[in-house]
Design an enzyme around this catalytic site. Structure first.
Site, PDB file in Angstrom:
ATOM      1  N   ASP A 334     -29.854  18.409  41.515  1.00  0.00           N
ATOM      2  CA  ASP A 334     -28.596  18.401  41.714  1.00  0.00           C
ATOM      3  C   ASP A 334     -27.874  19.392  40.824  1.00  0.00           C
ATOM      4  OD1 ASP A 334     -26.084  17.230  42.333  1.00  0.00           O
ATOM      5  OD2 ASP A 334     -26.020  16.503  40.319  1.00  0.00           O
ATOM      6  N   ASP A 336     -24.138  19.838  39.676  1.00  0.00           N
ATOM      7  CA  ASP A 336     -23.040  19.543  38.568  1.00  0.00           C
ATOM      8  C   ASP A 336     -23.462  18.444  37.786  1.00  0.00           C
ATOM      9  OD1 ASP A 336     -21.649  21.833  39.799  1.00  0.00           O
ATOM     10  OD2 ASP A 336     -20.782  20.203  41.362  1.00  0.00           O
TER      11      ASP A 336
END
Length: 500
Positions: A334, A336
């Site tokens: 991922d 952020d």
């Protein structure tokens, strides 16, 4: 119908033009089955002068880039870009014989499914009217080498099953033998075809044999992965490492003893001189014995033993924890709050800030040959807060700070649009795996919220949660694996263990 792609990794050597010209001439001369396409993989670290392509290069030649990560990574980029049953690898400094494409097709036609690869026959032309030099004799050994990628074809499905070439081999050395041993271990037969290529001896410079000692580090990786019998299985001789160790030890003892005992220093120096003279004569005797060759052999024979031991030591340090090329071949992150701090709907590259330890974690994966991808929900695009171009600019800044990312996937949709890519749906993970030529089950997904882990489970990938301040307790409780930091998550990936 037989379908195959030819992959040629290159660093832009002029010999590439002659290779491609010979391939195209072979296609013009023989109407038999030709390649679906020829993929040239430009492995220069940065774009440079135009590649030396033949003037007649047509649409059947496609050029892709692999970022200067070495021939193993370049070949992987090539076969993953192919869409055919077979992939044939050629080095950029070989010369295919007349009708090579048709002969390759004949070699591959009707091979049983149990056969996973086919090797071409290599000819190294001898020098005219004189004995070969040390370098020419070493190059001549390619004619009898097993499963070398100077001319080697593999089924694409076998490459995908094995994860391709082991990218921990950064030089053009041992990566082909490693892949062949893994293919044989997996039950895939390898056969010798009838097609032929010529491998000329290229100029290499005075210290070429000294630079070649870097292969001693690769030999350590082979030993770690395939066990102490790897040389016999790969058709390799025993080598001279033990003698080089004795020669180097004698030199060090002579230096260490000199301040205290002239006799001991002289004895050690005499042993060093005798061993070095023997090594030099073994290299000089079968050669042309010209003044230039003798000078080269004398100088390099003195320098090779300590260089070999130095590279061996580097290999032992670098590969002390190496294991077989397996487990998660790709780690998808991922973005952020996992790799960079979350700035809601950020479209400004200047606001990108890496998470603590992110660069170190990614570099550790790269050093083990694990490829890296990012799968990120970006609903700000659907909301009109940022554009797709903003996302790409931020992603480019992430690469500037954290290093190369092999594949990027982002979902531009908002919650409720019903797309198949927004996490916790598995679409981005499946697309990233397909682009890298692996199965989702070959991937690990590392993220900071439950949606990342649910998407991994839906795709059949391994999910590891690295909680942050926004991770809910219920998400932590449900995660099959958690790690307190990115570095700890990488420990799980590289160690192959599963831990709460």
């Amino acid at each position: 119908m037989l379908s195959y792609t030819v992959v040629v990794p290159t660093v832009g050597r002029e010999s590439l033009r002659a290779l491609l010209h010979a391939l195209l001439a072979g296609l013009d001369a023989d109407p038999g089955p030709g390649p679906h396409e020829i993929i040239v993989v430009d492995d220069r670290p940065a774009p440079g002068a135009p590649l030396p392509l033949p003037p007649s290069a047509g649409p059947e030649i496609r050029v892709i880039r692999s970022g200067g990560r070495g021939p193993a990574a370049a070949r992987n980029a090539g076969w993953r870009a192919a869409a055919t049953e077979w992939v044939a690898f050629l080095d950029d400094d070989v010369e295919p014989g007349p009708g090579w494409p048709a002969r390759l097709a004949a070699d591959l036609a009707d091979l049983p499914p149990s056969v996973g690869g086919s090797q071409g026959r290599v000819t190294v032309p001898p020098p005219d009217g004189r004995r070969p030099t040390d370098r020419e004799r070493n190059t001549a050994g390619l004619a009898s080498a097993d499963w070398i990628t100077a001319d080697m074809a593999y089924r694409r499905g076998v490459l995908a099953e094995l994860g391709g070439f082991d990218e921990r081999f950064r030089r053009a050395y041992r990566e082909d033998a490693d892949l062949a041993l893994r293919a044989l271990d997996a039950g895939h037969g390898l056969v010798l075809g009838d097609r032929r290529i010529t491998h000329p001896v290229r100029p290499a410079g005075f210290w070429a044999s000294l630079r070649a000692q870097a292969g001693n580090a690769d030999d350590v990786l082979m030993w770690r992965v395939h066990g102490p019998a790897w040389r016999a299985r790969a058709g390799e001789g025993r080598g001279l490492l033990r003698r080089h160790a004795l020669t180097t030890a004698a030199a060090l003892l002579a230096v260490a003893a000199a301040p205290r005992s002239r006799a001991a220093a002289a004895a050690s120096a005499g042993m060093w001189a005798a061993l070095t003279a023997r090594f030099a004569w073994e290299r000089i005797r079968p050669g042309p014995r010209t003044p230039g060759e003798v000078t080269t052999m004398l100088a390099t024979s003195a320098a090779i033993p300590p260089a070999a031991i130095w590279y061996r030591a580097r290999g032992l340090a670098a590969h002390r924890r190496a294991r077989s090329w397996g487990g998660p071949r790709v780690v998808l992150f991922d973005r952020d709050d996992t790799l960079i701090r979350d700035v809601p709907y950020n479209g400004d590259p200047a606001r990108v800030e890496p998470m603590p330890g992110a660069r170190r974690a990614l570099d550790r994966l790269r050093s083990h040959g694990v490829r890296i991808g990012v799968v990120s929900n970006q609903s700000g695009v659907a909301k009109g807060r940022i554009g797709a171009g903003d996302v790409r600019r931020v992603n480019a800044r992430v690469e500037e700070l954290l290093g190369r990312v092999d594949v990027w996937e982002f979902c531009p949709h908002d919650d409720g649009e019903g797309c198949g890519c927004r996490k916790p749906e598995p679409g981005m993970i499946e697309r990233a795996a397909e682009r890298l030529g692996v199965l989702p089950s070959d991937c690990a997904v590392i993220g900071d919220v439950g949606g990342d882990i649910e998407a991994a489970a839906a795709a059949g990938a391994r999910g590891i949660l690295v909680p942050t301040g926004r991770t809910r307790p219920v998400e932590i409780a449900r995660a099959p694996e958690t790690a307190p930091t990115l570095d700890a998550a990488v420990d799980l990936v590289l160690g192959g263990r599963r831990r709460r």
